[in-house]
Design a protein around this motif. Structure first.
Motif, PDB file in Angstrom:
ATOM      1  N   GLU A  60      -1.009  -1.480   5.375  1.00  0.00           N
ATOM      2  CA  GLU A  60      -2.172  -1.008   4.594  1.00  0.00           C
ATOM      3  C   GLU A  60      -1.756  -0.293   3.313  1.00  0.00           C
ATOM      4  OE1 GLU A  60      -5.580   0.689   6.458  1.00  0.00           O
ATOM      5  OE2 GLU A  60      -5.180  -0.309   8.350  1.00  0.00           O
ATOM      6  N   THR A  61      -0.612  -0.677   2.776  1.00  0.00           N
ATOM      7  CA  THR A  61      -0.136   0.004   1.574  1.00  0.00           C
ATOM      8  C   THR A  61      -0.883  -0.454   0.316  1.00  0.00           C
ATOM      9  OG1 THR A  61       1.678  -1.567   1.678  1.00  0.00           O
ATOM     10  CG2 THR A  61       2.167   0.679   2.327  1.00  0.00           C
ATOM     11  N   LYS A 108       0.668  13.180   2.070  1.00  0.00           N
ATOM     12  CA  LYS A 108       0.258  12.332   0.949  1.00  0.00           C
ATOM     13  C   LYS A 108      -1.189  12.643   0.530  1.00  0.00           C
ATOM     14  CE  LYS A 108      -1.360   8.238   1.208  1.00  0.00           C
ATOM     15  NZ  LYS A 108      -1.611   6.912   1.679  1.00  0.00           N
ATOM     16  N   MET A 149      -0.696   4.670   5.776  1.00  0.00           N
ATOM     17  CA  MET A 149      -0.614   4.003   4.469  1.00  0.00           C
ATOM     18  C   MET A 149       0.609   4.436   3.672  1.00  0.00           C
ATOM     19  SD  MET A 149      -4.511   3.979   3.142  1.00  0.00           S
ATOM     20  CE  MET A 149      -5.859   3.481   4.157  1.00  0.00           C
ATOM     21  N   LEU A 150       1.767   4.363   4.303  1.00  0.00           N
ATOM     22  CA  LEU A 150       3.024   4.703   3.628  1.00  0.00           C
ATOM     23  C   LEU A 150       3.953   3.503   3.701  1.00  0.00           C
ATOM     24  CD1 LEU A 150       3.483   8.221   5.232  1.00  0.00           C
ATOM     25  CD2 LEU A 150       2.995   7.836   2.830  1.00  0.00           C
ATOM     26  N   TYR A 151       4.901   3.446   2.769  1.00  0.00           N
ATOM     27  CA  TYR A 151       5.868   2.340   2.775  1.00  0.00           C
ATOM     28  C   TYR A 151       6.967   2.648   3.774  1.00  0.00           C
ATOM     29  CZ  TYR A 151       3.458   0.727  -1.327  1.00  0.00           C
ATOM     30  OH  TYR A 151       2.481   0.263  -2.185  1.00  0.00           O
ATOM     31  N   LYS A 196     -11.190   9.231  -7.718  1.00  0.00           N
ATOM     32  CA  LYS A 196      -9.978   8.969  -6.922  1.00  0.00           C
ATOM     33  C   LYS A 196      -8.891  10.015  -7.174  1.00  0.00           C
ATOM     34  CE  LYS A 196     -10.534   3.968  -6.462  1.00  0.00           C
ATOM     35  NZ  LYS A 196     -10.060   2.672  -6.941  1.00  0.00           N
ATOM     36  N   GLU A 201       2.288  -5.709   2.775  1.00  0.00           N
ATOM     37  CA  GLU A 201       1.288  -4.819   2.167  1.00  0.00           C
ATOM     38  C   GLU A 201       0.059  -4.710   3.066  1.00  0.00           C
ATOM     39  OE1 GLU A 201       1.359  -3.087  -0.709  1.00  0.00           O
ATOM     40  OE2 GLU A 201       2.615  -4.129  -2.159  1.00  0.00           O
ATOM     41  N   LEU A 254     -12.999   2.440   0.094  1.00  0.00           N
ATOM     42  CA  LEU A 254     -12.357   1.229   0.637  1.00  0.00           C
ATOM     43  C   LEU A 254     -13.383   0.170   1.031  1.00  0.00           C
ATOM     44  CD1 LEU A 254      -9.419   2.594   2.811  1.00  0.00           C
ATOM     45  CD2 LEU A 254      -9.248   1.304   0.698  1.00  0.00           C
ATOM     46  N   ASN A 308      -4.078  -0.881   0.345  1.00  0.00           N
ATOM     47  CA  ASN A 308      -5.228   0.037   0.364  1.00  0.00           C
ATOM     48  C   ASN A 308      -4.838   1.393  -0.210  1.00  0.00           C
ATOM     49  OD1 ASN A 308      -7.098  -1.664   1.402  1.00  0.00           O
ATOM     50  ND2 ASN A 308      -6.931  -0.975   3.514  1.00  0.00           N
ATOM     51  N   ALA A 309      -3.603   1.825   0.101  1.00  0.00           N
ATOM     52  CA  ALA A 309      -3.143   3.123  -0.405  1.00  0.00           C
ATOM     53  C   ALA A 309      -3.131   3.116  -1.929  1.00  0.00           C
ATOM     54  CB  ALA A 309      -1.746   3.431   0.126  1.00  0.00           C
ATOM     55  N   ILE A 310      -2.713   2.003  -2.529  1.00  0.00           N
ATOM     56  CA  ILE A 310      -2.693   1.926  -3.997  1.00  0.00           C
ATOM     57  C   ILE A 310      -4.123   1.823  -4.546  1.00  0.00           C
ATOM     58  CG2 ILE A 310      -1.852   0.639  -6.005  1.00  0.00           C
ATOM     59  CD1 ILE A 310       0.592  -0.083  -4.514  1.00  0.00           C
ATOM     60  N   LEU A 311      -4.968   1.110  -3.791  1.00  0.00           N
ATOM     61  CA  LEU A 311      -6.359   0.982  -4.249  1.00  0.00           C
ATOM     62  C   LEU A 311      -7.083   2.326  -4.241  1.00  0.00           C
ATOM     63  CD1 LEU A 311      -7.406  -2.345  -2.477  1.00  0.00           C
ATOM     64  CD2 LEU A 311      -7.020  -2.006  -4.920  1.00  0.00           C
ATOM     65  N   LEU A 312      -6.598   3.250  -3.418  1.00  0.00           N
ATOM     66  CA  LEU A 312      -7.206   4.590  -3.362  1.00  0.00           C
ATOM     67  C   LEU A 312      -6.714   5.491  -4.492  1.00  0.00           C
ATOM     68  CD1 LEU A 312      -7.031   5.276   0.475  1.00  0.00           C
ATOM     69  CD2 LEU A 312      -9.099   5.006  -0.871  1.00  0.00           C
ATOM     70  N   PHE A 360       3.411   8.206  -4.928  1.00  0.00           N
ATOM     71  CA  PHE A 360       1.964   8.435  -4.947  1.00  0.00           C
ATOM     72  C   PHE A 360       1.587   9.581  -5.899  1.00  0.00           C
ATOM     73  CE2 PHE A 360       2.243   6.032  -0.934  1.00  0.00           C
ATOM     74  CZ  PHE A 360       1.341   5.031  -1.263  1.00  0.00           C
ATOM     75  N   CYS A 366     -14.572   6.956   0.822  1.00  0.00           N
ATOM     76  CA  CYS A 366     -13.322   7.019   0.051  1.00  0.00           C
ATOM     77  C   CYS A 366     -13.145   5.797  -0.859  1.00  0.00           C
ATOM     78  CB  CYS A 366     -12.118   7.236   0.958  1.00  0.00           C
ATOM     79  SG  CYS A 366     -11.705   5.836   1.959  1.00  0.00           S
ATOM     80  N   LEU A 419       1.349   8.145  -9.313  1.00  0.00           N
ATOM     81  CA  LEU A 419       0.106   7.387  -9.511  1.00  0.00           C
ATOM     82  C   LEU A 419      -1.097   8.323  -9.637  1.00  0.00           C
ATOM     83  CD1 LEU A 419       0.362   4.266  -7.163  1.00  0.00           C
ATOM     84  CD2 LEU A 419       1.105   4.512  -9.511  1.00  0.00           C
ATOM     85  N   SER A 452      -4.420   4.424   9.637  1.00  0.00           N
ATOM     86  CA  SER A 452      -3.060   4.088   9.221  1.00  0.00           C
ATOM     87  C   SER A 452      -2.611   5.167   8.239  1.00  0.00           C
ATOM     88  CB  SER A 452      -3.080   2.718   8.542  1.00  0.00           C
ATOM     89  OG  SER A 452      -1.959   2.580   7.715  1.00  0.00           O
TER      90      SER A 452
END
Lengths: 214, 224
Positions: free
Chosen positions: B82-83, A146, A87-89, A76, B78, A51, B85-89, A101, A49, A104, A85
């Motif tokens: 891991e947010t 997401k 990966m949410l705020y 992407k 951040e 990372l 990382n979420a933006i980097l994806l 998201f 992915c 983006l 995780s």
């Protein structure tokens, strides 16, 4: 081919986690990767992915090089990711997270897509609730929502079934299977036998850094 | 181009919405800056008759330390969720992620400076607002946010991120602090600085060099 990985190698200091791992994913594949704890499954998914970068090896996703701009932006836009995780705020509501998201991701009808995905996962009633107020199971569903926003060509998930009840496992499985009917692909790691039996049409095991067909 | 600006504003407005909801950074910098300015005030024998040199030092010491605390809080969240990382994806150029974080920190720093200047005016009975400080603020904030974003992301991976960020950040921004204190001093004393153009050039040059170099390095570091 949606994804081609050749001789992927990755080490953490002296620990050679991946050694010449090869994988091909084509449309309609739903591949489950299994293996012992620490065998490198999450590392492999993170490499696919974007990372993590492999130390050695060649990776091509959607016939493009993921390490070149703007090719990686094209990739992407077309892959969905759910890692350990979510990966949410946590301070933002589910709706704010998904709208953020989807903007983006460049989704034109981002509002309708947000409602569509949350309806599908049965979490529309939580749209105005902050993520930190949700249960672990609902947070997982939110994270999964997401990853589905852009209706990805390849969906990469790391134990998507973690923290969720059997009814939700059923919903997740159906989504995985519906995607295959639309020639999409899934790549996931799971320890839940019922889940991977239902969702995968190919199983692989990561052993001594290599991916073996099961 | 229009699309990039939209993405930049989307990421930065998200940071501001989070801050408006949690108020964590604002509360921290308000308390910290009030504390620093009031400590200097009570330890000074005659706060109303403070020299311009010391006054400028108090203002920028408060900005630097409250700013670095705000930065470490901003990036540790951040990292924890891991947010980043979420933006980097997401299909967003890495440089744009860097610029959006600079913009968010720029706004937080401006708020912190407004509070510090307000507190300074009250405690020292002196108005530091002048054309000098208004010139300094955007230049200082750009450079400080740029270096802070870069090291904030690197240090967020560390357990002792707050100390590490300050240790990495402060030595690098010393030329920027010198530029800011020199011009603020001129503003506080009301005497025109003969080296105004020199200090202004130094501040602008610092911003340009660090913006170019760190944007390039940020992409490389994230890639690795």
């Amino acid at each position: 081919m949606l994804l081609t990985a050749k001789k992927i190698n990755k080490s953490y200091q002296d620990n050679h986690v991946l050694q010449d791992a090869n994988l091909d994913i084509k449309s309609g594949d739903s591949i489950c990767i299994s293996g012992e704890n620490g065998s490198g499954k999450s590392t492999l998914l993170k490499i696919f992915c974007g990372l993590l970068r492999p130390d050695l090896g060649k990776l091509s996703i959607l016939d493009r090089d993921p390490y070149k701009q703007p090719e990686n932006l094209f990739i992407k836009q077309r892959i969905g990711v759910l890692m350990h995780s979510n990966m949410l705020y946590p301070q933002l509501t589910l709706k704010e997270n998904l709208l953020f998201f989807s903007k983006l991701l460049g989704i034109i009808n981002h509002r309708s897509r947000t409602y569509e995905v949350t309806d599908e996962l049965n979490i529309s009633k939580f749209l105005d609730i902050e993520i930190y107020k949700l249960s672990n199971g609902n947070r997982r569903k939110a994270g999964f929502a997401k990853s589905l926003l852009n209706d990805p060509e390849i969906l990469i998930t790391d134990e998507p079934e973690a923290n969720i009840d059997s009814d939700t496992i059923e919903i997740f499985s159906n989504i995985f299977l519906q995607r295959l009917e639309r020639s999409k692909a899934n790549l996931f790691k799971s320890h839940n036998e019922k889940f991977y039996e239902k969702c995968s049409n190919k199983r692989m095991k990561l052993e001594h850094g290599r991916l073996l067909d099961l | 181009m229009k699309n990039w600006v939209k993405i930049l504003l989307t990421i930065s407005s998200k940071d501001l919405i989070i801050e408006l909801k949690s108020k964590e950074i604002i509360v921290t910098i308000t308390l910290f800056s009030l504390l620093v300015v009031s400590i200097f005030s009570v330890t000074s024998s005659n706060p109303s008759n403070l020299s311009a040199e010391i006054g400028a030092g108090i203002i920028w010491a408060s900005v630097v330390f409250s700013g670095s605390i705000a930065m470490s809080k901003f990036f540790s969240h951040e990292e924890k969720d891991e947010t980043l990382n979420a933006i980097l994806l997401m299909p967003v150029p890495i440089e744009l992620i860097f610029f959006s974080k600079i913009l968010s920190l720029f706004i937080f720093l401006t708020i912190s400076e407004c509070l510090i200047i307000g507190a300074f005016s009250i405690f020292f009975n002196s108005n530091p607002l002048s054309i000098y400080i208004l010139t300094v603020i955007p230049i200082f904030n750009l450079g400080f946010s740029c270096v802070g974003t870069f090291f904030g992301i690197i240090s967020s991976k560390s357990r002792s991120n707050e100390i590490l960020l300050t240790l990495l950040l402060v030595p690098i921004v010393i030329p920027l602090i010198m530029f800011a204190t020199e011009l603020t001093k001129a503003g506080l004393s009301g005497i025109h600085s003969p080296n105004f153009n020199l200090w202004l050039s130094l501040g602008i040059l610092f911003d340009i060099i660090f913006l170019v170099v760190l944007t390039f390095l940020f992409g490389k570091i994230i890639d690795q």
